[in-house]
Design an enzyme around this catalytic site. Sequence first.
Site, short mmCIF file in Angstrom:
data_model
loop_
_atom_site.label_atom_id
_atom_site.label_comp_id
_atom_site.label_asym_id
_atom_site.label_seq_id
_atom_site.Cartn_x
_atom_site.Cartn_y
_atom_site.Cartn_z
N LYS A 189 18.81 34.18 35.19
CA LYS A 189 18.61 34.28 36.66
C LYS A 189 19.31 33.17 37.42
O LYS A 189 19.69 33.35 38.58
CB LYS A 189 17.12 34.29 37.00
CG LYS A 189 16.32 33.20 36.37
CD LYS A 189 15.15 33.79 35.63
CE LYS A 189 14.65 32.86 34.58
NZ LYS A 189 13.49 33.32 33.91
N GLU A 234 18.64 43.13 34.15
CA GLU A 234 17.24 43.53 34.37
C GLU A 234 16.26 42.43 33.95
O GLU A 234 15.25 42.19 34.62
CB GLU A 234 16.95 44.82 33.60
CG GLU A 234 15.60 45.42 33.87
CD GLU A 234 15.50 46.05 35.26
OE1 GLU A 234 16.18 47.03 35.54
OE2 GLU A 234 14.73 45.52 36.08
N VAL A 274 14.79 39.17 36.24
CA VAL A 274 13.67 39.10 37.18
C VAL A 274 12.66 40.21 36.89
O VAL A 274 13.02 41.38 36.87
CB VAL A 274 14.13 39.10 38.66
CG1 VAL A 274 15.21 40.09 38.93
CG2 VAL A 274 12.98 39.32 39.62
N GLY A 328 11.40 41.41 34.25
CA GLY A 328 11.93 42.36 33.26
C GLY A 328 10.87 43.30 32.71
O GLY A 328 11.17 44.44 32.37
N GLY A 366 6.21 30.70 24.91
CA GLY A 366 7.57 31.13 25.27
C GLY A 366 7.72 31.64 26.69
O GLY A 366 8.76 32.19 27.03
N GLU A 372 10.52 28.10 30.73
CA GLU A 372 11.93 27.87 30.43
C GLU A 372 12.05 26.67 29.49
O GLU A 372 11.10 25.88 29.35
CB GLU A 372 12.70 27.54 31.72
CG GLU A 372 12.66 28.64 32.76
CD GLU A 372 13.29 29.94 32.29
OE1 GLU A 372 14.46 29.94 31.87
OE2 GLU A 372 12.61 30.98 32.31
N LYS A 383 14.71 34.18 41.47
CA LYS A 383 14.38 35.61 41.31
C LYS A 383 14.32 36.30 42.67
O LYS A 383 14.77 37.44 42.83
CB LYS A 383 13.05 35.75 40.58
CG LYS A 383 13.16 35.35 39.10
CD LYS A 383 11.79 35.22 38.49
CE LYS A 383 11.85 34.94 37.00
NZ LYS A 383 10.56 34.48 36.46
N1 LIG Z 1 11.55 32.86 28.28
C1 LIG Z 1 11.38 33.94 29.01
O1 LIG Z 1 10.30 34.53 29.08
C2 LIG Z 1 12.52 34.47 29.83
C3 LIG Z 1 13.75 33.87 29.81
N2 LIG Z 1 14.77 34.36 30.57
C4 LIG Z 1 16.08 33.75 30.53
O2 LIG Z 1 16.63 33.99 29.22
C5 LIG Z 1 17.47 32.91 28.86
C6 LIG Z 1 17.00 32.31 27.55
O3 LIG Z 1 15.67 31.85 27.71
P1 LIG Z 1 14.80 31.44 26.44
O4 LIG Z 1 14.93 32.47 25.38
O5 LIG Z 1 13.45 31.12 26.96
O6 LIG Z 1 15.55 30.10 26.01
P2 LIG Z 1 15.51 29.32 24.63
O7 LIG Z 1 15.90 27.93 24.95
O8 LIG Z 1 14.26 29.62 23.90
O9 LIG Z 1 16.69 30.02 23.79
C7 LIG Z 1 18.02 29.83 24.14
C8 LIG Z 1 18.88 30.11 22.89
O10 LIG Z 1 20.26 30.00 23.26
C9 LIG Z 1 20.91 29.13 22.36
N3 LIG Z 1 21.94 28.41 23.09
C10 LIG Z 1 21.77 27.53 24.13
N4 LIG Z 1 22.97 27.08 24.56
C11 LIG Z 1 23.90 27.68 23.78
C12 LIG Z 1 25.31 27.61 23.72
N5 LIG Z 1 26.02 26.85 24.56
N6 LIG Z 1 25.96 28.36 22.78
C13 LIG Z 1 25.24 29.15 21.92
N7 LIG Z 1 23.90 29.24 21.93
C14 LIG Z 1 23.24 28.52 22.85
C15 LIG Z 1 19.81 28.19 21.85
O11 LIG Z 1 20.19 27.72 20.60
P3 LIG Z 1 19.55 26.34 20.02
O12 LIG Z 1 18.08 26.57 19.93
O13 LIG Z 1 20.24 26.20 18.73
O14 LIG Z 1 19.90 25.31 21.05
C16 LIG Z 1 18.61 29.13 21.77
O15 LIG Z 1 18.61 29.85 20.55
C17 LIG Z 1 17.44 31.93 30.05
O16 LIG Z 1 18.52 32.23 30.91
C18 LIG Z 1 16.11 32.25 30.71
O17 LIG Z 1 16.10 31.89 32.08
C19 LIG Z 1 14.60 35.48 31.34
C20 LIG Z 1 13.41 36.13 31.38
C21 LIG Z 1 12.28 35.67 30.62
N1 LIG Z 2 9.94 31.14 32.81
C1 LIG Z 2 9.87 32.44 33.39
C2 LIG Z 2 10.16 33.46 32.33
C3 LIG Z 2 10.57 34.73 32.89
O1 LIG Z 2 11.38 34.87 33.77
C4 LIG Z 2 8.49 32.67 33.97
O2 LIG Z 2 7.58 31.92 33.63
O3 LIG Z 2 8.32 33.61 34.76
#
Ligand SMILES: NC(=O)C1=CN([C@@H]2O[C@H](COP(=O)(O)OP(=O)(O)OC[C@H]3O[C@@H](n4cnc5c(N)ncnc54)[C@H](OP(=O)(O)O)[C@@H]3O)[C@@H](O)[C@H]2O)C=CC1
Ligand SMILES: N[C@@H](CC=O)C(=O)O
Length: 193
Positions: free
Chosen positions: A70, A94, A97, A99, A152, A155, A170
């Site tokens: 986002k 999707e 925001v 999702g 999880g 962020e 969002k």
């Molecule tokens: N958490 C949620 O509920 C939601 C999250 N989002 C969005 O999704 C995205 C991911 O969030 P989230 O899963 O919580 O984040 P996490 O930090 O849990 O996961 C991010 C992953 O990306 C990898 N990563 C980070 N930087 C790089 C890079 N430069 N090259 C390759 N791999 C990389 C990390 O690897 P490593 O661990 O090895 O650093 C990790 O596996 C964000 O944009 C977030 O805003 C959207 C909706 C909901």
């Molecule tokens: N960190 C975000 C995850 C989904 O977008 C939230 O708490 O809403």
Amino acid sequence: MKRTDINIEIIKILASDQTAHLAAIEKGLPITNQFETIDIVVEVMGSPEVAKTYISQALKSGKNVVTANKDIIAAYESELGKIAEVNGKDLFFEASVAGGVPITRVLSDSFVGDRIQEINGILNGTTNFIMSQMYDDHQSYQDGLRLSQELGFAEADPSADVEGLDPARKLIILMKLAFGYTAKLSNLTVEGK
Ligand SMILES: NC(=O)C1=CN([C@@H]2O[C@H](COP(=O)(O)OP(=O)(O)OC[C@H]3O[C@@H](n4cnc5c(N)ncnc54)[C@H](OP(=O)(O)O)[C@@H]3O)[C@@H](O)[C@H]2O)C=CC1
Ligand SMILES: N[C@@H](CC=O)C(=O)O
């Protein structure tokens, strides 16, 4: 994907640094560094500037892109959307925001002929969860935050959640889809802890 009859098969997982994934490769995971062989790029890294570059390069290289980012979509959807259009590719976001609802496709497709008056909703799960923990279970703010990180919802850096930047981004995405209005973060009054 039973209900849609679509079979999604992950054939390759792109990772530029193969040495970081040797154990996974040994286990048989199809990790590749051959970018050309990828059709759809799913960006869920979360690193704002790096991710923008990757999304842009992916679209220019003829890949469709799906992102949950986002931060990027709120700030650069117009720019990246144009790159997608010029290259005849799709950029979908999707998960960026609400999702779980979901809402972006509904706004851009199903409500395209409607005049939307207003949008109401809880746009940040982390703060909603923390407040529920505090109110219902008498947990401390810190415990609520820690639990939301463990589960999880938060962020990687939860300051965007608790300072209000996450729901503001969002909202920017929703405003564009619902009202065609491109807002900047600096246009919004954002409050948080
Ligand atoms: N958490 C949620 O509920 C939601 C999250 N989002 C969005 O999704 C995205 C991911 O969030 P989230 O899963 O919580 O984040 P996490 O930090 O849990 O996961 C991010 C992953 O990306 C990898 N990563 C980070 N930087 C790089 C890079 N430069 N090259 C390759 N791999 C990389 C990390 O690897 P490593 O661990 O090895 O650093 C990790 O596996 C964000 O944009 C977030 O805003 C959207 C909706 C909901
Ligand atoms: N960190 C975000 C995850 C989904 O977008 C939230 O708490 O809403």
